[in-house]
Design a protein around this motif. Structure first.
Motif, PDB file in Angstrom:
ATOM      1  N   SER A   1      -5.146 -65.384  -6.787  1.00 43.45           N
ATOM      2  CA  SER A   1      -4.941 -64.851  -5.433  1.00 43.45           C
ATOM      3  C   SER A   1      -6.278 -64.645  -4.735  1.00 43.45           C
ATOM      4  O   SER A   1      -7.339 -64.751  -5.350  1.00 43.45           O
ATOM      5  CB  SER A   1      -4.186 -63.500  -5.502  1.00 43.45           C
TER       6      SER A   1
ATOM      7  N   ILE B   1      -9.720 -64.145  -2.910  1.00 46.63           N
ATOM      8  CA  ILE B   1     -11.019 -64.819  -2.849  1.00 46.63           C
ATOM      9  C   ILE B   1     -11.162 -65.837  -3.983  1.00 46.63           C
ATOM     10  O   ILE B   1     -11.651 -66.950  -3.774  1.00 46.63           O
ATOM     11  CB  ILE B   1     -12.152 -63.760  -2.902  1.00 46.63           C
TER      12      ILE B   1
ATOM     13  N   GLN C   1       1.325 -66.239 -11.537  1.00 46.78           N
ATOM     14  CA  GLN C   1       0.336 -66.675 -10.544  1.00 46.78           C
ATOM     15  C   GLN C   1       0.157 -68.196 -10.523  1.00 46.78           C
ATOM     16  O   GLN C   1      -0.533 -68.723  -9.654  1.00 46.78           O
ATOM     17  CB  GLN C   1      -1.023 -66.008 -10.834  1.00 46.78           C
TER      18      GLN C   1
ATOM     19  N   ASP D   1      -7.129 -62.001 -19.853  1.00 47.81           N
ATOM     20  CA  ASP D   1      -7.379 -60.598 -19.511  1.00 47.81           C
ATOM     21  C   ASP D   1      -8.891 -60.417 -19.618  1.00 47.81           C
ATOM     22  O   ASP D   1      -9.437 -60.391 -20.721  1.00 47.81           O
ATOM     23  CB  ASP D   1      -6.649 -59.662 -20.479  1.00 47.81           C
ATOM     24  N   VAL D   2      -9.548 -60.333 -18.472  1.00 45.53           N
ATOM     25  CA  VAL D   2     -11.022 -60.335 -18.472  1.00 45.53           C
ATOM     26  C   VAL D   2     -11.626 -59.131 -19.204  1.00 45.53           C
ATOM     27  O   VAL D   2     -12.799 -59.153 -19.565  1.00 45.53           O
ATOM     28  CB  VAL D   2     -11.601 -60.424 -17.040  1.00 45.53           C
TER      29      VAL D   2
ATOM     30  N   CYS E   1     -14.365 -63.210 -10.315  1.00 49.87           N
ATOM     31  CA  CYS E   1     -13.650 -62.626  -9.164  1.00 49.87           C
ATOM     32  C   CYS E   1     -12.635 -61.563  -9.561  1.00 49.87           C
ATOM     33  O   CYS E   1     -12.240 -60.749  -8.730  1.00 49.87           O
ATOM     34  CB  CYS E   1     -12.879 -63.718  -8.418  1.00 49.87           C
TER      35      CYS E   1
ATOM     36  N   TYR F   1     -14.083 -47.538  -8.471  1.00 46.14           N
ATOM     37  CA  TYR F   1     -14.252 -48.895  -7.926  1.00 46.14           C
ATOM     38  C   TYR F   1     -15.690 -49.104  -7.450  1.00 46.14           C
ATOM     39  O   TYR F   1     -16.341 -50.086  -7.822  1.00 46.14           O
ATOM     40  CB  TYR F   1     -13.273 -49.121  -6.771  1.00 46.14           C
TER      41      TYR F   1
ATOM     42  N   LYS G   1     -18.663 -51.665  -8.925  1.00 41.12           N
ATOM     43  CA  LYS G   1     -19.285 -52.707  -8.099  1.00 41.12           C
ATOM     44  C   LYS G   1     -20.802 -52.514  -8.029  1.00 41.12           C
ATOM     45  O   LYS G   1     -21.548 -53.488  -7.945  1.00 41.12           O
ATOM     46  CB  LYS G   1     -18.655 -52.701  -6.700  1.00 41.12           C
TER      47      LYS G   1
ATOM     48  N   ILE H   1     -12.148 -58.029   3.291  1.00 43.38           N
ATOM     49  CA  ILE H   1     -11.659 -59.401   3.365  1.00 43.38           C
ATOM     50  C   ILE H   1     -10.130 -59.348   3.267  1.00 43.38           C
ATOM     51  O   ILE H   1      -9.578 -58.583   2.459  1.00 43.38           O
ATOM     52  CB  ILE H   1     -12.228 -60.256   2.197  1.00 43.38           C
TER      53      ILE H   1
ATOM     54  N   THR I   1      -7.117 -59.999   1.885  1.00 42.57           N
ATOM     55  CA  THR I   1      -6.550 -60.485   0.621  1.00 42.57           C
ATOM     56  C   THR I   1      -5.431 -59.542   0.168  1.00 42.57           C
ATOM     57  O   THR I   1      -5.288 -58.436   0.707  1.00 42.57           O
ATOM     58  CB  THR I   1      -7.617 -60.508  -0.504  1.00 42.57           C
TER      59      THR I   1
HETATM   60  P1  NAD Z   1      -7.103 -59.953  -5.345  1.00 37.34           P
HETATM   61  O1  NAD Z   1      -6.374 -58.766  -5.833  1.00 37.34           O
HETATM   62  O2  NAD Z   1      -6.381 -60.950  -4.515  1.00 37.34           O
HETATM   63  O3  NAD Z   1      -7.804 -60.737  -6.547  1.00 37.34           O
HETATM   64  C1  NAD Z   1      -8.140 -60.141  -7.762  1.00 37.34           C
HETATM   65  C2  NAD Z   1      -7.518 -60.966  -8.874  1.00 37.34           C
HETATM   66  O4  NAD Z   1      -7.905 -60.442 -10.145  1.00 37.34           O
HETATM   67  C3  NAD Z   1      -5.983 -60.946  -8.830  1.00 37.34           C
HETATM   68  O5  NAD Z   1      -5.483 -62.267  -8.874  1.00 37.34           O
HETATM   69  C4  NAD Z   1      -5.596 -60.191 -10.094  1.00 37.34           C
HETATM   70  O6  NAD Z   1      -4.381 -60.608 -10.648  1.00 37.34           O
HETATM   71  C5  NAD Z   1      -6.775 -60.512 -11.001  1.00 37.34           C
HETATM   72  N1  NAD Z   1      -6.926 -59.552 -12.107  1.00 37.34           N
HETATM   73  C6  NAD Z   1      -6.795 -58.207 -12.059  1.00 37.34           C
HETATM   74  N2  NAD Z   1      -6.967 -57.680 -13.284  1.00 37.34           N
HETATM   75  C7  NAD Z   1      -7.231 -58.707 -14.126  1.00 37.34           C
HETATM   76  C8  NAD Z   1      -7.494 -58.811 -15.512  1.00 37.34           C
HETATM   77  N3  NAD Z   1      -7.546 -57.729 -16.313  1.00 37.34           N
HETATM   78  N4  NAD Z   1      -7.721 -60.038 -16.040  1.00 37.34           N
HETATM   79  C9  NAD Z   1      -7.656 -61.153 -15.266  1.00 37.34           C
HETATM   80  N5  NAD Z   1      -7.408 -61.123 -13.940  1.00 37.34           N
HETATM   81  C10 NAD Z   1      -7.199 -59.910 -13.377  1.00 37.34           C
HETATM   82  O7  NAD Z   1      -8.337 -59.377  -4.532  1.00 37.34           O
HETATM   83  P2  NAD Z   1      -9.581 -60.073  -3.826  1.00 37.34           P
HETATM   84  O8  NAD Z   1      -9.835 -59.269  -2.617  1.00 37.34           O
HETATM   85  O9  NAD Z   1      -9.443 -61.524  -3.727  1.00 37.34           O
HETATM   86  O10 NAD Z   1     -10.741 -59.716  -4.858  1.00 37.34           O
HETATM   87  C11 NAD Z   1     -11.617 -60.691  -5.419  1.00 37.34           C
HETATM   88  C12 NAD Z   1     -12.946 -60.002  -5.698  1.00 37.34           C
HETATM   89  O11 NAD Z   1     -13.597 -59.662  -4.475  1.00 37.34           O
HETATM   90  C13 NAD Z   1     -12.818 -58.711  -6.496  1.00 37.34           C
HETATM   91  O12 NAD Z   1     -13.885 -58.621  -7.411  1.00 37.34           O
HETATM   92  C14 NAD Z   1     -12.965 -57.649  -5.413  1.00 37.34           C
HETATM   93  O13 NAD Z   1     -13.409 -56.427  -5.943  1.00 37.34           O
HETATM   94  C15 NAD Z   1     -13.984 -58.309  -4.530  1.00 37.34           C
HETATM   95  N6  NAD Z   1     -14.031 -57.758  -3.182  1.00 37.34           N
HETATM   96  C16 NAD Z   1     -12.951 -57.826  -2.368  1.00 37.34           C
HETATM   97  C17 NAD Z   1     -13.047 -57.296  -1.092  1.00 37.34           C
HETATM   98  C18 NAD Z   1     -11.904 -57.336  -0.134  1.00 37.34           C
HETATM   99  O14 NAD Z   1     -11.997 -56.687   0.918  1.00 37.34           O
HETATM  100  N7  NAD Z   1     -10.839 -58.075  -0.423  1.00 37.34           N
HETATM  101  C19 NAD Z   1     -14.218 -56.691  -0.655  1.00 37.34           C
HETATM  102  C20 NAD Z   1     -15.300 -56.645  -1.527  1.00 37.34           C
HETATM  103  C21 NAD Z   1     -15.196 -57.178  -2.783  1.00 37.34           C
END
Ligand code: NAD
Length: 254
Positions: free
Chosen positions: A18, A20, A44, A57-58, A84, A149, A153, A182, A184
């Motif tokens: 999903s 980014i 997914q 599972d990361v 990500c 969180y 980060k 972003i 998402t």
């Molecule tokens: P998202 O929730 O769409 O993507 C995160 C993905 O990580 C999801 O597909 C989820 O299923 C997966 N995930 C969660 N736990 C997991 C695990 N234990 N093992 C494997 N996969 C796992 O959110 P996003 O916004 O696309 O986030 C992507 C990255 O960008 C993240 O690191 C987030 O912190 C960072 N980020 C996002 C934003 C924003 O505003 N969206 C801003 C700053 C940083």
């Protein structure tokens, strides 16, 4: 877009089911890369179409061993890693349970650490490579009521700089991106948890000087650049990608 920029490159993207990570996987594929997608679970898989995908599972070291072992067996090596996968849990210091803290640190920080550690020997074997970590503007500015969180980060920024120094002579580059908001599923879920989701979305847009939040594709473009050989001279950087929010006189810290 250069459809050959990732020719002969094998790239693993975690969190590719999903947001980014999904946009990054598609972008690097469009640029000629052999992308392997990390998925949280089988539900997914439709999101990645016909791309190669493995459940991971990361937060678990064995899970990384299994997936990277399969990638190397199938594709012969690894050239780049995009970390990500993450979770967002809200909570101020007095209301954050230790279990919540542990969960967020395990997925976001330990998960990224394990990815870097497990990918490292494979990148070395290729004569170098690139790691792109996803931090956040919250990792360099903090975020009230999201201590776990934001801390996870911030740790990613320090880890990125440290590993860039450790990897420089082996031609392993490590950079991270600090996005503003972003659009998402992670952010949509946060809006839904607020009392007025529409107002929360508008407030998020207003926090960015450009008057809107970013798109996954805009982050994917920077991920692709940092993961590519075009970024050979860039390492150890934490790059804000935020519509000007980080330079807006502290407004974003409110
Ligand atoms: P998202 O929730 O769409 O993507 C995160 C993905 O990580 C999801 O597909 C989820 O299923 C997966 N995930 C969660 N736990 C997991 C695990 N234990 N093992 C494997 N996969 C796992 O959110 P996003 O916004 O696309 O986030 C992507 C990255 O960008 C993240 O690191 C987030 O912190 C960072 N980020 C996002 C934003 C924003 O505003 N969206 C801003 C700053 C940083």
């Amino acid at each position: 877009m250069d459809s050959t920029r990732f020719k002969n490159k094998v790239v693993f993207v975690s969190g590719a089911g999903s947001g980014i990570g999904n946009a990054a996987a598609k972008r690097i594929t469009a640029e000629g890369g052999m992308v392997v997608c990390g998925l949280l679970d089988e539900s997914q898989r439709p999101a990645i179409g016909n791309l190669d995908g493995h459940v991971i599972d990361v937060a678990r070291a064995e899970s990384w061993d299994e997936v990277l072992g399969r990638i190397v067996a199938r594709h012969g090596g690894l050239d780049a890693l995009v970390n990500c996968a993450a979770i967002l849990r809200s909570g101020a210091i007095e209301e954050t349970a230790l279990a919540t803290w542990d969960e967020v640190i395990a997925v976001n920080l330990t998960g990224s650490f394990l990815g870097c550690q497990k990918a490292w020997p494979h990148l070395k074997r290729r004569g170098g490579g690139a790691i792109v970590n996803l931090s956040s503007l919250n990792g360099i500015r903090g975020l009230a009521r999201a201590v776990a969180y934001a801390t996870s980060k911030g740790g990613i920024v320090a880890m990125t700089m440290t590993l860039a120094l450790e990897g420089a002579r082996d031609k392993i580059r490590v950079n991270c991106i600090c996005p503003g908001t972003i659009d998402t599923p992670m952010v949509a879920a946060a809006y839904r948890r607020s009392t007025d989701p529409a107002a929360a979305a508008q407030a998020a847009a207003d926090r960015h000087p450009v008057g809107r939040v970013g798109t996954p594709d805009e982050v994917a473009a920077l991920i692709a650049y940092l993961a590519s050989d075009e970024a050979q001279f860039m390492t150890g950087q934490a790059i804000a990608l935020d519509g000007g929010r980080s330079i807006d006189g502290g407004k974003s810290a409110r």
